[in-house]
Design a protein around this motif. Structure first.
Motif, PDB file in Angstrom:
ATOM      1  N   SER A   1      18.859  11.359 -27.132  1.00 29.47           N
ATOM      2  CA  SER A   1      19.695  12.191 -28.011  1.00 29.47           C
ATOM      3  C   SER A   1      20.010  13.561 -27.427  1.00 29.47           C
ATOM      4  O   SER A   1      21.009  14.176 -27.797  1.00 29.47           O
ATOM      5  CB  SER A   1      19.009  12.358 -29.375  1.00 29.47           C
TER       6      SER A   1
ATOM      7  N   GLN B   1      25.487  13.900 -32.668  1.00 28.28           N
ATOM      8  CA  GLN B   1      25.730  14.433 -34.015  1.00 28.28           C
ATOM      9  C   GLN B   1      26.004  13.330 -35.036  1.00 28.28           C
ATOM     10  O   GLN B   1      25.853  13.541 -36.243  1.00 28.28           O
ATOM     11  CB  GLN B   1      26.909  15.412 -33.977  1.00 28.28           C
TER      12      GLN B   1
ATOM     13  N   VAL C   1      23.099  12.598 -37.339  1.00 24.15           N
ATOM     14  CA  VAL C   1      22.586  13.695 -38.160  1.00 24.15           C
ATOM     15  C   VAL C   1      23.043  13.513 -39.603  1.00 24.15           C
ATOM     16  O   VAL C   1      24.222  13.264 -39.872  1.00 24.15           O
ATOM     17  CB  VAL C   1      23.061  15.053 -37.613  1.00 24.15           C
TER      18      VAL C   1
ATOM     19  N   GLN D   1      21.124   6.490 -35.796  1.00 27.40           N
ATOM     20  CA  GLN D   1      19.832   6.914 -35.254  1.00 27.40           C
ATOM     21  C   GLN D   1      19.013   5.714 -34.790  1.00 27.40           C
ATOM     22  O   GLN D   1      18.347   5.761 -33.744  1.00 27.40           O
ATOM     23  CB  GLN D   1      19.042   7.699 -36.304  1.00 27.40           C
TER      24      GLN D   1
END
Length: 896
Positions: A442, A450, A453, A463
């Motif tokens: 990351s 991003q 997030v 993620q």
């Protein structure tokens, strides 16, 4: 659709490879189980009594009966009767896998997709209307009691397009995308993919067994059809144990992130129960250093574990001798040399797919490459090192073909689609290799990070993918900086098994990353490449991967790779893009790098190389992927094997591709060992470069370096006196480095010459003489190729003005036959030299005197016959340089 070659046979092979394929059908490949013997000699492991051997029951060369008429073979009664062992299939056609076809531009061809070419072509639309809905396949094979006694399940490994039902001895064992109740002859929705599963041993019987496959098209207008079974097999007891087997094998060096001071080693242990690994190394006959290794587990169908170790704290540009193993079993001693950060030339070999002909073509290719590149630091491999990753014999043959080069120089390898064949999680790859642990994460994928997030389903799924890919990209996506070259390796394979994390968070909607996994995987690596190229300290940058961004063989295209990757290559003007997969040769450039000069471009060079015995057709000019996507092929060819030697100096990269093997239909007349392709990349320190074809002149670079600026210098006139010291200096600034050269010229002339060994920013003139004042001085300040001069400085040397000194001569005694004596009194401290001349005789003596103090200087004896007058001369040389020398003369009568 991926190419599962191993699934489909190649269109053409070299004669040696064909012979190998025929000889290899039905062979047994040993996977030894062994224990250490207490009576074994050092370095020897004894084979235990019960090793296991891999046993193929069916492979890609097996013959099948097949029905391709669109007629139900069991129209009444039991609709699965056609799958029973006793069914009469004698009227069916006979053929070998893979079975398939592709309907394209109104014509049915054997080129299914992505390099898969059917051995037996299935009719798709024999009447010109809709597709045949269903095809039927049957074959028999024998299973022995020994095979069944192991209790091991039997593995099925094949490829299906679009849906299928598989039967063993009339009993259904696998339903792939076929709905229950679907008639024998019917369309059923499906999609092409590899099919790998196990069948319980209880489904088989001793003696003859029957496997039957019902293959469905997904619709009446489907463009293709495919079925292949490349492996059906299990394990069986081995024959009686053989002789002793050696210790570690498959020893390989792989680079680290700091190859000047560290080195990675990997090897295959000599027995399954080995639990300890060691590396021992030394310089010359020096002390031996021992470093512990880590177990890497086992490869597929290989019982012996692999070990790897990374040794740090080494000396740059130093030859080491090493061996690997454990106290009971060591390899032979081998050598390697750490990277030299000051190397003036670096040479490496670039291979395409080895894959086919691993024990025939491949060793000859490597041998010739080593002859052409004797000083190679290692080799890069663009994937598909083997044909089937689960076939341990192929891995053995690849290492055997590499010879000592794998154990003495570094290997930079990229995985291809065949590294996933029978090994979807790359177990064998990760056991055999140890590559730098600098894969994407990351913190190195820029703004792409991003997307993960936030507290949304979309972010959580991003993620999960990023976390999984960072772990799995280890040893498949990496870089190493080696002697001025950044070697970058990426993973072009989009196999869904390794791309999908376990326990993937749920997400619905078009924004979910699960909707575009393959494209996101390519984008993920593109973001990482953009990051590491942006901070690369190397002047030269090369990237290696498998499936090409500009495909060259017929029917292939990889837009999901080209879209995100090519802009990064172009943005950073990467030097070489080294690819494989297509089993042809192609080399060219992106059209935005075309220049006004013929044979000269100024951007990345894109290359597809083939180093094995499998060969495909080039795409036609009309369907050429390069032309259709803004690129130009400069060189292309088919039906030969090749490799390249890349030599890099400070400002030049010289690429030479050699012919290593040819088939009868080769498109080149270049002999084996001859140069097939050649070009030179010339690069300026500021990054500007040109790529010139062989024989084309290299254009000169315009010097864009700003001239240095002199911000401070000595006055144009400097005054001093004889014996004095003059210091001249200059202060300058420039974008690049600065160099200096002081010069002088006679005053009033413009005839400047360099002053030897005066190449600093300061010039010191000591012990100035009157001649110094006849010269003028300046300094030439250079940055790159730009030079400026300081204003000339003239040195004015003033006359020597000193304080007068005096010396008085007092009583002087000069008597024949006696020693002469002269009294002196100086005004300053120093030395006096007294000389007495009598006739032709001269007496002289020098003594130290004090200011104002009388001193009698005694000299040698006056001749006995001397008469007349004696002349006395006294010279005072003051100790203090500010006083001038003084002289007094006096005449006296010689006494008798």
């Amino acid at each position: 659709m991926k190419n599962p070659m191993g699934r489909a046979r190649s269109r053409r092979m070299s004669l040696a490879a064909v012979a190998l394929a025929v000889a290899g059908v039905g062979c047994l490949s040993p996977v030894a189980t062994a224990t250490a013997s207490s009576t074994a000699a050092p370095g020897i492991v004894r084979v235990a009594d019960e090793p296991t051997y891999f046993a193929p029951l069916i492979d890609a060369g097996t013959s099948w009966r097949y029905l391709a008429t669109g007629v139900d073979p069991s129209p009444t009664g039991d609709r699965h009767a056609w799958a029973q062992p006793g069914f009469d299939d004698s009227a069916w056609a006979t053929g070998k896998g893979g079975f398939g076809a592709k309907w394209e531009s109104g014509v049915e061809t054997a080129n299914f997709d992505d390099g898969m070419r059917a051995t037996t072509v299935l009719p798709m639309r024999p009447t010109g209307g809709d597709n045949i809905p269903t095809y039927f396949f049957r074959t028999t094979f024998d299973v022995t009691a020994e095979q069944l006694a192991t209790g091991e399940d039997i593995r099925f490994d094949g490829y299906i397009d679009d849906a299928a039902v598989i039967f063993i001895n009339g009993e259904e064992v696998k339903r792939h995308l076929v709905e229950d109740g679907t008639p024998n002859v019917a369309y059923d929705s499906g999609t092409g993919e590899e099919l790998a599963f196990t069948i319980p041993a209880s489904k088989f019987r001793t003696g003859s067994n029957t496997i039957a496959v019902r293959l469905h098209q997904d619709r009446a207008t489907s463009s293709d059809i495919w079925f292949s079974l490349d492996h059906l097999g299990g394990e069986l007891p081995a024959p009686p144990s053989g002789p002793a087997v050696g210790a570690p094998s498959r020893v390989i060096l792989t680079p680290t992130e700091t190859p000047e001071t560290s080195q990675s080693f990997t090897w295959l242990a000599g027995a399954p129960d080995v639990s300890v690994g060691r590396v021992q190394l030394r310089v010359g006959d020096g002390p031996i250093r021992t470093v512990g290794a880590t177990s890497q587990g086992t490869a597929v169908n290989q019982a012996n574990p692999h070990f790897s170790a990374t040794v740090r704290g080494l000396k740059p540009d130093t030859e080491y001798t090493y061996r690997v193993g454990n106290p009971d079993a060591w390899s032979e001693w081998k050598t390697f040399t750490t990277a030299d950060p000051d190397a003036e030339e670096t040479e490496y070999v670039y291979y395409g797919d080895a894959q086919i002909g691993l024990d025939s073509t491949w060793p000859n290719v490597v041998k010739l490459a080593q002859e052409k590149a004797p000083n190679s630091i290692g080799s890069v491999h663009a994937g598909d090192l083997i044909d089937t990753s689960s076939n341990d014999t192929q891995w053995k043959n690849w290492f055997t073909g590499m010879g000592e080069s794998a154990a003495t120089t570094n290997i930079f390898a990229a995985p291809g689609n065949h590294e996933y064949s029978g090994d979807r999680l790359l177990k064998s790859w990760k056991a055999h290799f140890e590559f730098p642990d600098n894969q994407p994460n990351s913190s190195t994928i820029g703004d792409l990070a991003q997307r993960s997030v936030g507290d949304t389903d979309v972010a959580r799924q991003y993620q999960a993918y990023f976390d999984h890919w960072s772990q799995f990209a280890h040893e498949t996506v990496y870089y190493s900086d080696y002697q001025g070259i950044r070697f970058i390796t990426i993973n072009a394979t989009t196999d869904s098994t390794f791309l999908t994390p376990q326990n993937l968070p749920s997400c619905s909607g078009e924004e979910c990353p699960s909707k575009r996994v393959a494209a996101l995987w390519a984008e993920y690596q593109a973001a990482w490449m953009d990051h590491i190229l942006g901070e690369s300290p190397a002047k030269w940058n090369v990237v290696t991967f498998h499936q090409p961004v500009y495909s060259a063989s017929a029917g292939r295209d990889e837009p999901h790779l080209r879209g995100p990757w090519v802009p990064v290559f172009q943005k950073h003007n990467i030097d070489l893009v080294q690819m494989g997969h297509d089993h042809v040769y192609a080399r060219g450039f992106n059209n935005e790098n075309r220049t006004e000069r013929d044979g000269v471009t100024d951007g990345p060079v894109y290359i597809v190389q083939n180093s094995g015995a499998k060969h495909y057709d080039l795409e036609t000019d009309e369907r050429n992927v390069w032309t259709k996507n803004g690129a130009t092929q400069v060189r292309k060819g088919e039906d030969f094997s090749s490799f390249a030697v890349v030599k890099v100096t400070d400002d030049r990269l010289h690429y030479t591709s050699y012919i290593a093997e040819k088939t009868a239909s080769s498109t080149t007349d270049v002999p084996v060992g001859g140069v097939w392709d050649e070009f030179v990349v010339t690069k300026h320190d500021d990054g500007r470069k040109v790529v010139t074809e062989a024989g084309a002149p290299v254009p000169e670079f315009e010097d864009l370096t700003p001239a240095p600026q002199i911000v401070k210098q000595s006055p144009t006139t400097v005054r001093t006196k004889v014996g004095g010291t003059v210091r001249l200096a200059v202060e300058a600034r420039a974008e690049g480095g600065l160099s200096y050269q002081w010069q002088r010229s006679p005053v009033g002339k413009n005839a400047w010459t360099d002053i030897v060994n005066q190449d600093k920013s300061t010039l010191v003139l000591e012990d100035v003489t009157a001649n110094t004042g006849r010269q003028q001085y300046r300094v030439a300040v250079t940055s790159g190729t730009r030079t400026v001069h300081s204003l000339p400085t003239t040195v004015i040397v003033a006359p020597d003005r000193k304080i007068a000194s005096k010396v008085a001569v007092g009583k002087a005694t000069v008597k024949a036959g006696r020693k002469a004596a002269v009294a002196v009194r100086p005004s300053v401290t120093g030395k006096v030299r007294v000389t007495v001349r009598v006739g032709g005789k001269k007496l002289t003596r020098t003594v130290t005197v004090k200011a104002g103090r009388k001193t009698t200087v005694r000299l040698g004896a006056v001749p006995k016959r001397a008469r007349g007058r004696a002349v006395i001369t006294v010279v005072l040389n003051p100790s203090d340089a500010k006083y001038a020398t003084s002289t007094r003369t006096k005449a006296v009568k010689v006494k008798r």
